[in-house]
Every structure is written in structure tokens, then in C-alpha cells.
Design a protein around this motif. Structure first.
Motif, mmCIF file in Angstrom:
data_model
loop_
_atom_site.group_PDB
_atom_site.id
_atom_site.type_symbol
_atom_site.label_atom_id
_atom_site.label_comp_id
_atom_site.label_asym_id
_atom_site.label_seq_id
_atom_site.Cartn_x
_atom_site.Cartn_y
_atom_site.Cartn_z
ATOM 1 N N MET A 1 1.089 -1.307 -0.025
ATOM 2 C CA MET A 1 -0.054 0.104 -0.022
ATOM 3 C C MET A 1 0.890 1.260 -0.133
ATOM 4 N N ILE A 2 0.595 2.200 -0.693
ATOM 5 C CA ILE A 2 1.193 3.504 -0.915
ATOM 6 C C ILE A 2 0.134 4.575 -0.331
ATOM 7 N N LYS A 3 0.772 5.661 0.557
ATOM 8 C CA LYS A 3 -0.199 6.685 0.730
ATOM 9 C C LYS A 3 0.536 7.965 0.215
ATOM 10 N N TYR A 4 -0.434 8.663 -0.496
ATOM 11 C CA TYR A 4 -0.101 9.858 -1.207
ATOM 12 C C TYR A 4 -0.676 10.871 -0.510
ATOM 13 N N SER A 5 0.071 12.192 -0.566
ATOM 14 C CA SER A 5 -0.789 13.377 -0.087
ATOM 15 C C SER A 5 -1.232 14.039 -1.592
ATOM 16 N N LEU A 6 -2.517 14.312 -1.424
ATOM 17 C CA LEU A 6 -3.186 14.761 -2.562
ATOM 18 C C LEU A 6 -3.604 16.203 -2.405
ATOM 19 N N VAL A 7 -3.817 16.919 -3.540
ATOM 20 C CA VAL A 7 -4.570 18.044 -3.625
ATOM 21 C C VAL A 7 -5.501 18.440 -4.656
ATOM 22 N N CYS A 8 -6.609 18.896 -4.484
ATOM 23 C CA CYS A 8 -7.571 19.276 -5.288
ATOM 24 C C CYS A 8 -7.479 20.550 -6.294
ATOM 25 N N ASP A 9 -8.149 20.852 -7.078
ATOM 26 C CA ASP A 9 -7.833 22.106 -7.698
ATOM 27 C C ASP A 9 -8.544 23.331 -7.110
ATOM 28 N N ASN A 10 -9.130 23.377 -5.930
ATOM 29 C CA ASN A 10 -9.433 24.182 -4.790
ATOM 30 C C ASN A 10 -8.763 24.352 -3.780
ATOM 31 N N ALA A 11 -7.302 23.697 -3.843
ATOM 32 C CA ALA A 11 -6.216 23.763 -2.815
ATOM 33 C C ALA A 11 -6.552 22.903 -1.741
ATOM 34 N N HIS A 12 -7.605 22.262 -1.469
ATOM 35 C CA HIS A 12 -7.607 21.325 -0.343
ATOM 36 C C HIS A 12 -6.927 20.015 -0.247
ATOM 37 N N GLU A 13 -6.131 19.957 0.634
ATOM 38 C CA GLU A 13 -5.248 18.923 0.769
ATOM 39 C C GLU A 13 -5.760 17.641 1.706
#
Length: 168
Positions: A1-13
Motif C-alpha cells: 500500500m502507498i499513501k499519497y498526499s493529494l491536493v484538489c483544484d481548490n487547494a484542499h489537501e
């Protein structure tokens, strides 16, 4: 399993787990990855520092595994930033299993009592509201922006949560 930090186009992390390195790309391409705060499907990987395992970190993680973990936060509270060290993954407790069962039951009742109009949900709901089509119970897909616009125009809509296994 891999954990990624993600961000949407509205800058929510936010963070999410994937079975392997290709899974994020495949799921994002299919529109299965969305921001938990705004529902945006325009999500990308955030810049992350690599996690290097050292004997000191392994010893610290071993100690942390023995510290009791707090109960999961409710959906109404904002997400808490991920801890700096990797935490053990827990199985679903009874309350979480009951919640998933209730959501499954809700999905089943909605499917039995509505007509699926798919991606034309917004158009169908608006036509019924404007009297162009007869009223009936429908379900379908709408973007966050479309649902918000319907709601602001006085057209009652209700987003239904998807089950985690439906998004994998």
C-alpha cells in the motif's frame, strides 16, 4: 500500500491510500478520486518528502504501535493533518461496520424506488422543477457545482455517500 498526499483544484489537501503506484493514476483517470471537502475530481499528487527508514525511526514506530489510538473523528469535523510517522492500520470497528451497512441499505432503497437518469440528472431535475416533465423520483450523477446550483435555485437534491468499496 502507498499513501499519497493529494491536493484538489481548490487547494484542499488530503491523504489517501492506494494498492500500488499505478492505482492513483488509473482511479483518477476514471474519476474515482475526489476531494472529501468539495467533491472535486480534479485531484493531483502533492509534493511529498520520501520516508526513509532508519533504525531510530523503526524503534520509534514500534513504540507508537503500542500507544492506544483515539477513536476516529466524525465526518462533521475537518480532516486532521496526517501524523509525521506512519501509524498502524486498523480494521473497521463495530460502529463503522454498522455505518457502512446503513449506507448500503440506503443505496438499495434508493435504487428500488427511483429511476436512474445517469449523467442527465441535473437536466432532468430542472425540467421537472420547471414543469416541463412530470414529477418522479430520480437518481443520477451530478458534479458538486451542478448540485450546488440546483440547490441554490430551490430544487431539492440530496447527495448520497458512496461506499468505499464502490470507489476501488
Amino acid at each position: 500500500m502507498i499513501k499519497y498526499s493529494l491536493v484538489c483544484d481548490n487547494a484542499h489537501e488530503f491523504d489517501s491510500w492506494f494498492p500500488n503506484s499505478d492505482a492513483f493514476d488509473k482511479q483518477a483517470k476514471r474519476g474515482l478520486v475526489e476531494c472529501p471537502q468539495c467533491g472535486s475530481q480534479k485531484v493531483s499528487k502533492a509534493l511529498m518528502a520520501p520516508s526513509v527508514s532508519t533504525s531510530k525511526r523503526r524503534a520509534r514506530n514500534t513504540l507508537i504501535e503500542h500507544i492506544p489510538q483515539p477513536a476516529p473523528a466524525s465526518a462533521a469535523t475537518p480532516p486532521v493533518p496526517a501524523p509525521a510517522v506512519q501509524q498502524p492500520v486498523a480494521l473497521l470497528d463495530d460502529q463503522q461496520q454498522q455505518m457502512r451497512a446503513a449506507i448500503r441499505e440506503l443505496h438499495q432503497k434508493i435504487a428500488e424506488n427511483t429511476v436512474d437518469v445517469g449523467k442527465s440528472f441535473s437536466d432532468e431535475a430542472r425540467k421537472m422543477h420547471d414543469g416541463e416533465k412530470p414529477q418522479r423520483a430520480i437518481r443520477g450523477e451530478a458534479t458538486f457545482a451542478e448540485a450546488k446550483e440546483l440547490w441554490e435555485d430551490g430544487i431539492p437534491v440530496l447527495p448520497i455517500p458512496s461506499l468505499p468499496e464502490d470507489r476501488n
